[in-house]
Every structure is written in C-alpha cells, then in structure tokens.
Design an enzyme around this catalytic site. Sequence first.
Site, PDB file in Angstrom:
ATOM      1  N   LYS D  83       0.807  -1.225   0.000  1.00 35.00           N
ATOM      2  CA  LYS D  83       0.000   0.000   0.000  1.00 35.00           C
ATOM      3  C   LYS D  83       0.842   1.279   0.000  1.00 35.00           C
ATOM      4  O   LYS D  83       0.435   2.302  -0.554  1.00 35.00           O
ATOM      5  CB  LYS D  83      -0.931   0.011   1.215  1.00 35.00           C
ATOM      6  CG  LYS D  83      -2.031  -1.051   1.157  1.00 35.00           C
ATOM      7  CD  LYS D  83      -3.133  -0.655   0.197  1.00 35.00           C
ATOM      8  CE  LYS D  83      -4.239  -1.693   0.113  1.00 35.00           C
ATOM      9  NZ  LYS D  83      -5.168  -1.423  -1.002  1.00 35.00           N
ATOM     10  N   GLU D 105      -9.849   7.059   2.549  1.00 36.37           N
ATOM     11  CA  GLU D 105     -10.795   6.125   3.160  1.00 36.37           C
ATOM     12  C   GLU D 105     -10.022   4.886   3.548  1.00 36.37           C
ATOM     13  O   GLU D 105      -8.963   4.600   2.992  1.00 36.37           O
ATOM     14  CB  GLU D 105     -11.876   5.745   2.147  1.00 36.37           C
ATOM     15  CG  GLU D 105     -11.565   4.526   1.273  1.00 36.37           C
ATOM     16  CD  GLU D 105     -10.430   4.748   0.280  1.00 36.37           C
ATOM     17  OE1 GLU D 105     -10.074   5.921   0.022  1.00 36.37           O
ATOM     18  OE2 GLU D 105      -9.874   3.746  -0.244  1.00 36.37           O
ATOM     19  N   SER D 376       1.618  -9.695  -1.262  1.00 37.00           N
ATOM     20  CA  SER D 376       1.178  -8.300  -1.189  1.00 37.00           C
ATOM     21  C   SER D 376       1.314  -7.696   0.194  1.00 37.00           C
ATOM     22  O   SER D 376       1.455  -6.483   0.330  1.00 37.00           O
ATOM     23  CB  SER D 376      -0.274  -8.199  -1.650  1.00 37.00           C
ATOM     24  OG  SER D 376      -1.088  -9.061  -0.887  1.00 37.00           O
TER      25      SER D 376
END
Lengths: 279, 279, 409, 409
Positions: D83, D105, D376
């Site tokens: 991220k 968000e 990930s």
Amino acid sequence: MTANSEIGAVFESGEPAFIPYLVAGDPEYEASLEYVEALERGGADIVELGLPFSEPIAEGPTIQNAIVRSMEGGMTPDRFFAFVEELDVGIPLVCMTYYNLIFQYGSEAGPRPFVKRAAEAGIAGLVVPDLPAEEADPLRDACDEYGLDLVFIVAPTTRGDRLKTIMDQVSGYVYVQARLGTTGARDDVSDQTDESLARLREWDVPKAVGFGIKTGEHAERIVSAGADGIIVGSALVDIVADGADSGESTEAVADRLEAKARELKDGALRGTPSAAVED
Amino acid sequence: MTANSEIGAVFESGEPAFIPYLVAGDPEYEASLEYVEALERGGADIVELGLPFSEPIAEGPTIQNAIVRSMEGGMTPDRFFAFVEELDVGIPLVCMTYYNLIFQYGSEAGPRPFVKRAAEAGIAGLVVPDLPAEEADPLRDACDEYGLDLVFIVAPTTRGDRLKTIMDQVSGYVYVQARLGTTGARDDVSDQTDESLARLREWDVPKAVGFGIKTGEHAERIVSAGADGIIVGSALVDIVADGADSGESTEAVADRLEAKARELKDGALRGTPSAAVED
Amino acid sequence: GRFGGYGGQYVPEALMPAIEELRDAYERYVLHNEDGFMDELRAHLADFGGRPTPLQRADQLSERYDTEVYLKREDLLHGGAHKLNNALGQVLLAKYMGKERIIAETGAGQHGTATAMAAAHLDMPAEIFMGETDIERQRPNVFRMELNGATVTPVTTGRGTLKEAISETMRDWATNVEDTHYVIGSIVGPDPFPEMVRDFQSVIGDETHEQILAKTGDTPDSIVACAGGGSNTMGAFHEFRDKEDVDLIAVEAGGSSLEVDEEAGVAPNSATLSTGEEGVLHGARTKLLQDEDGQIMESHSVSAGLDYSGVGPELAYLVDTGRVEAVNVDDKTALESFHRVSRLEGIIPALETAHAFGYLEENPDAVGDVTVVNVSGRGDKDLESVVEETKERDLDVETASSVLQEAKE
Amino acid sequence: GRFGGYGGQYVPEALMPAIEELRDAYERYVLHNEDGFMDELRAHLADFGGRPTPLQRADQLSERYDTEVYLKREDLLHGGAHKLNNALGQVLLAKYMGKERIIAETGAGQHGTATAMAAAHLDMPAEIFMGETDIERQRPNVFRMELNGATVTPVTTGRGTLKEAISETMRDWATNVEDTHYVIGSIVGPDPFPEMVRDFQSVIGDETHEQILAKTGDTPDSIVACAGGGSNTMGAFHEFRDKEDVDLIAVEAGGSSLEVDEEAGVAPNSATLSTGEEGVLHGARTKLLQDEDGQIMESHSVSAGLDYSGVGPELAYLVDTGRVEAVNVDDKTALESFHRVSRLEGIIPALETAHAFGYLEENPDAVGDVTVVNVSGRGDKDLESVVEETKERDLDVETASSVLQEAKE
C-alpha cells in the site's frame, strides 16, 4: 435546448420556479405520494424525485438517511415508475438518481431502456449527480430520443471550458450548486452563489440554485441575486425524517411540508426584481 | 589431590559412600537442620548441602522448587554458614552452589572470602555446577589455601582432553553425572553411567555417581558397576516437598528421610563386590 | 571469549563439549567462511530477510534537533526487528553443524518469533521456551511462532518470565545437547555466543558505514542504540570500534527509577551498565543487577525487550574502557518518544528503540552534527502496552488519539 | 482514462476540476518527471519504504509443487504491505500540487495506515475516514494511524464499512476540493486514479522483472497475485503486459460461495471479475457485484482487503481481453494456505495474499515451470481473524497450535 415543453413552460412564465426535492418512497410508499402532492399544493413548480441508489456519493447525511428509509421500504426503479404513475400532480417531475441505476435498467445495455420507461411514466427530466458532461453522451441521446430534459449541475469550481461544455449540453434548467460540499440545509447562503450566477449570466438557460436553501429568506436572497429558480431538498427531507422519527400522522407531515413549501415559494417570489419594484 | 582429610577418610574406608543432597533451609531453617541430621542417622557418609541461587540452570523442577522454598524462607549465604555451624552431624559437608554467590561474597573481589568463611563454618568441599574446569583457577587456589576439596562434575559428554583437564583438577571425589539433563529422580539407570565409569577407570579418584538415583536397587546397580559412591538429591527433596505440601510434622518427614537414606545406603552396600561374594 | 575480565564459559560441564564444538564451528564457518557459509547466510539475509535495510535521513527530527539525524531501519527486516540477523545465522550454523533441532528462549517473543521464522525457512524443527506469564501477555507472538511451525513450551517455574525461560532452555540443552543447538537471542551467554551473535548482528554497522559514507561522505559523529542484552547495540557499534571519533552511545532502560529495592529484590530499571555490578549469570561473567549476596534481581522496563538483569560482556567491557558511553532514559521519556517519533516521522518504533530516541530528545547537543539512531525494531508489537502505560501517566503527547482517550475514560 | 469501455470519470461536477487538475499533475510529474518528482519519489521509496523488496525463491513451496516458486516480498515494505507505494506517491504528488491536506478512506485500515505514515513522513495533515463498524474491529490500526498523527473520522452511515467510508471521503473531497487531495487506495475511482495508482504500484513488476532475470535469466511463466480492488495485481502485472508468454493470474476471493443472495443483497464473495456485471461505482465504469436493478451488493471475504464490490477498470478490461486470467479461491482454501505458507516458509502472509497461494495449491500445474507469487502484505494484522475463522471451520491445518486449540475449546 429545452427538450421537454413542460419544464420549458415553467420557466417561460417569468415567475421564479420553486423546485422541491424528496426521495420517492420516504419513509414509505403511500405517505410519500401524499408528501409530493402536498408540495404541489404548497406552490411547487417542478418536483425533483429521488430514486434511491445504494451508494449516494453526492448526498449529505439527511438525504442519505432518506435513501436508506426508502430502500428498506422496498423502493426499486420499477416501483419508482409505478410511484410516478400513481402520483396525482400536474407539475413536471424530474428524476434524480445515480448513473448505475440508469445504466442497468432493462435488458438492453446502456441508458435507453430507463429513459424510455421514464418517459412512459411521465418523467419530464433527469438529474444524475455522478454523471459529468464528459460521460453523458449516451444518456443525452436517449433523452433527446424520448423528449426528456437532461439537467446538469454546475459547481462553484466549474469554470472556463468546462462551463461551456456543460452549458452546451444542458436542457430544462441548469442546477447551480450554491456551494461546495454535499446536499444539506445550512444557515447561510454562500457568496459562491453570486459568483456562479455571474459566470452563468451569458447563457440563456434557466438557472435553478440548490444546496443549502432552508428558509424563505434564503430563497428571496437567491432569487434577488438572479436565480430563475430555487431547489430545496434537505430542509424538506428533514420534515419527513422528523415525522418518521416521532410517529407523526401522514396528514400532519404533509401539512408541514405544504407550509414549508409555501414559505419557500413566497420567499422566491419576494426576490423577483419586479416584486422588489412593486414593494 | 585430596585436600580435605575428612572426605578422603570416607572413601578410604573401602565402603561405598552414600552422599545425599538437600537444599539448606528447605522448607525452612529449623526443619532443615533436623532433616540433615536424619540423613546422618540413615547412614549418610557425606552430605551435599545446597545453598540456593536465584537462577539454578543445572537443576530440574524438584530442586528448583526446593530452592524457591528456601529463598522464600530467607536463606542467604550468611544464614547458610550459620546453618552449617548449627548442624549437629559428624560427617563431612559439601556445599553445592552457583558461582555468582561465591564470587560476590564478602568485601574482597573473587572467591576467597567465601571459601574462607566456608572453611570456618566447617565445610569440607564445594561443588559448583556452573563452573567448568576452565574457569576454576581462582576458586581452586582459594580451596587449596583453606583446605577445601573442589569437586568437579564429569558429564556423559566429557571425553578426551577435557576429561583429563578435569581429572587433574578434581579433589575429594569426582561427581559422575549419570546421564544428560538436569537433576531429578528417574526410574531407570542409564547405560551412560557404565560408559562414564569405564572412561574414568584409569584415574585414582573416588567416583561418586549422581543424577536420577531413586531407589536402593539403583544404588546397588551403580555401585556394582564400579562407583565409589552414590549421590542422591531429588528423591530425598521429593520427601521434603511432600511433607511441606501435606503439612506433615517435621519428625515424620525426618523419619521418612532416614528410612529412605537407609534404603539407599543398604543398596549401595549390596552393590559392593565384596558383598556380592559374601551373598 | 574474553572481554577484559568479562565473558567466559560458566556452564554445566555437560554443555562444555557442545560449546567447544560451537566455538570450532563458529571459527570455521563464520570467521573463515568454510563451505561458503557466510555467502549462503548473506543470500538468506538478502532474499528472505530483506537486507540491506535502508539508512534514512529523518527530516522532521533533523529539523527538531538541528542535527542531521539518520535512521538505520532494522524495523524493516523480516519479522520487524534486528533479531532475524542472529536467528538466521545460528539456525544456518546449526544446519552446517549437522544439528537436527533448534531450541530458544523468548521473553516478549521477539527472539522466539525470529527463531521460528528462521527455522521454518531453513526447514529445522524448533522448540521455543517461554514463561507462562509471558505467554499470557503475548498471545499474538505465541501464535506467530506456532504458525511458523514451532512448538512453544510454557515454563512454569518461578515468575514465568524471561529469566526462567533462559534457565529452562539451558536445561533442555543440557539434556539434548548432542543433536540440539540453542539459539541464544543476544550477545550474552557463554563464549562463543557473545562474539558470534555480535558478528551476526554486525551487518547493521557494516551497512551503516557504507551508507553514511555514500550519503554524507564521512563517518557519523555518533551512533545511538538502545541496550538490553545489547545485540542491536554491538551490531551497530562493532564496525566503528576503532574509529575513535565516532561516539558510541548505549541507551539503557532507566525504568521508573535507578534506585533499587533490595528488600523486594527488584531493580525498577534495566540499567545494568550504569548501575550493575560484576557477576556471573547465564554462562558469562558480566555486569548484573544483583543484591549484596549475588542473587539476581528482577529488572523492569516499559519495554519488554530491554527488561533483562544482565548485559553482554563485551558491552560491559567497552563501557569500562570508555569506548562506549552508557546512558539511560526512563519509561516516561521513552513513551513520549514513542509517540513523538511516530507522529513526526511516520515510523512507529519499538519501545526499545524509543529509548534511543529519548536520549536524543534529552541531549540533542550531545550527538554531534551527524548522528545515526539504530531503529532496532518496529512498535506494532507494543501498541497494547503503550495504551496501557500511557493511560497511567500524564504524558506530554501531542497526538489527539481517540484510542488513548477511550482508554483513559 | 479508458480501458475499453471501462474507466471514465463518474463523479459529481464539483470534483471534475480537481480531477482535471490531478490528471494534469499526473502527466507532468509522474509521466514526465517534472521537477524531478519521480526521482524524489524513488528516494522516499528506497530510504523510507525499504525498496527494492526482495524476490525470494520459496524453497519448500518449490519442492511441494515441483515448480520454481518465487516470492515478491511486498510484505517487507514499511507498513507491511504494498500500500505504501501508492500512498507515498500520492501524498508527494499532493505536495507538488500545493495541496495542504490529505484525506483517505480505509476499510480494514491498511490503506489508512499507509497514508498516515506517508503523510507523517512528508509532513502533511491527514484525515482518514473509516466506518464505525470497522473502527470497532480494527482498534490497533486506528491507533497506528493516530500515532502517526492522522485524524480518524468515524463514518456512521449505513453499515459503517468500506463502501460508506469511500462515499464519505468523496463527500469531504467535494466540500474541500480546493486545498485537499483524496488519496484513493486502489486502482479504482475516476480517471486518472486507476492509471496513476497502477503506475505507482508498477514498481513491483519493474523490480520483479529485473530480479527474475538476474536469478533465472528469463521471464517467469506466470505471475500470481490476489485481486480485490487490484492495485497489487496490476502493480505486479503491468510490466509484463506485452510479454504474452507470461501468464497473468488474478486470484479473487471466492468467499463462502459464488452464489449470490439477491434477496439479502449480499454476494458471499468478492469475485467481481469472475461473477460481476458492468456498471458504475465510485467514479468509474467497471465490473461490479450488483443486483438486477443496479444496487451494489455487500461483498464478503475472510480477507478484509479483498472485501470490495468493485474492481479496477483496467483489470476488468484485461480479463475481458483474455490477457489476465481471473480465478478464485474460497475462504477455506485461503485460510489453509495461510497456515501452510507460514509453516513451510516462515513467512506469515496476509489473508489477501493467502488467496494467491491457495491458487497455487489447487492448481500447481497451471503456473508453468517458474512462477512469481506477489506477497502483497504480511499477515500480522490477520492473527485475530485467523483464530476466529479457524475456530469455526474444520481446516486441514498441520500446525499443532496451542492458541488455536484454546480457541476451539
């Protein structure tokens, strides 16, 4: 660019148009019918009827909650059209909804089936808050085919080329967003409204101002600033919500809606230049 | 290499030595005095007395718990020496403790003050489970100065040069660790014991075997394998622990210790080659 | 295996042959790269561990202290702390030695999780000893070890914390020494552990040296690292030991006070280097928190990873010689630094590391113009403690945290 | 901003100027490196983020599947997931654009924590919108964001989860668009977000390409990545889009079933690519989980990060064209893979990533001789869910975990 003669007729009258908004089916189907009819009695010239979508990204809390109530009551696009057909009003109805519901409707891909059905039900125009002019061609074509107006929103941030693009496409009226943010009643009227109206002066399209109008005084102030109409949503939805929360009778809520409508309509009338001269 | 004549005398008698172990002050000071005395009555030839250290890395659960009981009862090195002085026994006492207590004792740095005080109190020798021969020079010197034996442990893993180094330094007796692991009573006697005793045959130092001896039969088996003595700790500490847990009287526990001591001593005697011949 | 008078091998005789075998293996594989051991280790550290870790300029802290502050980002190593450098090294060494089983002790769980990860990666069975009190307090770490296939064995003796777990692991080793290697988690224990663990951790300083030269063209004026056992400390310092113009600052946990409570046998701090006395614990002669008799005292720190009564013998020696400066930072300052660094830099440091930052906050003029702080680990593991500990104190924390607010209510 | 018929800009008019401004900034700074933007971003990604992340051969999985399995270790990035690549890129871009405030968000909290970290690092105020239900479930992530100085604003509308948080953030943006940038967390939303987020994430594939060439001398036969919104997916795939001999496999969350419950408006899965229909959501035309009328359905996955009713428009397009293969793995298989990979490799993968491993377990012959799995993120965040979810199921898990055992009792 007026595709629908009903809406055109409203603005041709010369009087400022009072355009209230309610979510169809809020808090439930039968009462909602009465509420819309009460708005007409209170002086509404056009009604914007919300068809609820599960992800209403342009709405503030008041209308979000109304959408939840309506959806929990079973509102769907088909029920919405039935609702419109059942309504006993003589003024034009504009459907306000999000693009996915328009896009999905019917068996054929794209917006055409929705617009066809809306026209059959007697809808005079559409407002789609998540559909900017750039993405509007297919819907614009369908609206033209079935004789519906396609109302666009102009925001305080809309300038220059964008403004031109939108004003070239709009029909019926342009929805002038009074200030940044989402829908919702406020206690003040933004200076942004004056600036927006000034920017729009050169276009010969009716300008209806919405977002945050709450009282007759607001309405007067905005019409006197040059608006051809006022759009009021949250202040009216608040009355429906209060009624639902307190268990008030449908009649009592309808009466309060009618009174609020009259206050707003009267305020708008007071704001017309001619009214000012006559005073 | 026998520095202390008391311990030397025990092994010179020709009988296998029975060397019980208890933690001094377990479960409290007065009872512990009686328990040690009971061991003598049961036939102990030497007693190993544990001076408790807060981090007993070589002990199994039984002796760990005894150490906790003794420390909670206020045992300290000074109390330990008072304990030794107060004991009414006629057999040699060996102090078993960890090096940090020896290192810290007294005002002077190093092991000398501890050894001096131990000698004054009547201690005949030391066993220090966390002090291998490589680190033992200062303590060895102090023991020589004050006439104490320094007992070393030989493990099943001790071979070759290491074995030689240790056997060159040991005095009093060599503590032959019967099997790998920590202290604690077991139901079997390891083959490792036979192998260890075989490796040690060439050295003329008394060999006392410890770790896991629990019964007279174990004792007999080990002495018949060639041991000059047996060391028994956990099996006796278990009796003290049972007594503390069940609230038994000091006398009753002392009697049981004496009986157990006699069983072990008798077993050891049965294991001597001469005894076998006489049967 | 000696550092001045410190170090040595104070262990049960049964372990001595294993320790001699380990010394031999250490010299052959680690010091002389026999069979390409160090090459293989470097490859694992890079691919599995994520080395090299960055050396990052801390922009907001540099401004705050008017000093160039660089962060050595060991928090980015796999597992979230420098611990893996050592765990991988030792598990690989155990493999080279033909051992079939790994044991380790753990307190808060950091070394245990690193060992479990390394053992899984290198396909070695692992058993981790952990005090039952610590198991209760550190469920997530227990689960992480178990997920990595390790067996976590509760230690029920004593107070059920790190000291007892170390003793218990030593006992297991004494029992199973022939096929088992004991992965000690810091630069403590008998020789060769202090030296070997330091060597495995010295990759921190090696990289730092290269990186700071690339960024500034010079060695730093100081290196600041927290010190419990001292493995991240020596890992960061070792490369610079002969560079006398680089100040090496070891920050210990001052806990709630430097005063000891001899009656209770408790030192409310873990400032072994500053306040401890020479003694013998867990296999080595070093500085210890102990009472007059030599009984080991319970230590205390808000940071579990610094909460140990001993310290690496080499670090004790370097403090005695004056090469390393031992300082300390109390619980409150460490907690405030935890909050400050998180807010200013977007890096949530381990509470251990927060002590190093606390020193910087209290002594910004003592670190020279260019300083490197070793970020020994990340603080995700500490979130619960921080909420708990912040609740009890009136901290100078600027963050308006709803979670803290709620905890206070 | 179009991917076939997908993509576009379906947002309130008030946001259109900001989106045009963003498009312009994206082209200038990201595509043309104006003012050295991309150089600065790369430096932050390296020093603060820990890039490059390793490409590691998974020895035990390679043996298990008789295939060379490589892992792209995004779990080692600062924050524990891919991220940050995007969050750093967008916050830096906002700075270059002269914005003074960041909003974002978050659902489970991964994107929110990455954004809070990036904002703290780059000294930008940040406000994170999070559903109140998610806040309750993800206290530690709320605290992490707050520690990094971000304000976490509860969203009380609807069910108080991700969908509502996205809508609320859009509303804030519509209100404060002039000084505020909205950091969208995946390759979703209006143009230019899908393209821009993909570009920020494509560092994953760029590095993978270089690393696999160095290790094997060739491109891999396949790349396997989990897909929720799809940012790690496109990040891993983008570099290989023109290399037709590299199979690109997107693994969606099959949840408990692929059957939808139209009555309840719930799809018990998040397999948008496999089962969704074209529609418009959150600013873009893409595939969606929706009912006949076009109302968005609640999605479900054991993994919070995959639990979204939409998917990136570019990924939808690449699946339509056949370049990307969309497959799915159910909750149970994902959980089993979480346990298996943790045990075998010493890497606890995020539950999201566990779906990619689940595909490998079920289709070991479908990935060719050399495959790359994009790891990930790390699974530390998922420990509680895993205990909870494992309790309810009869999983084929070899780990003998005391924590799981206790939970079952």
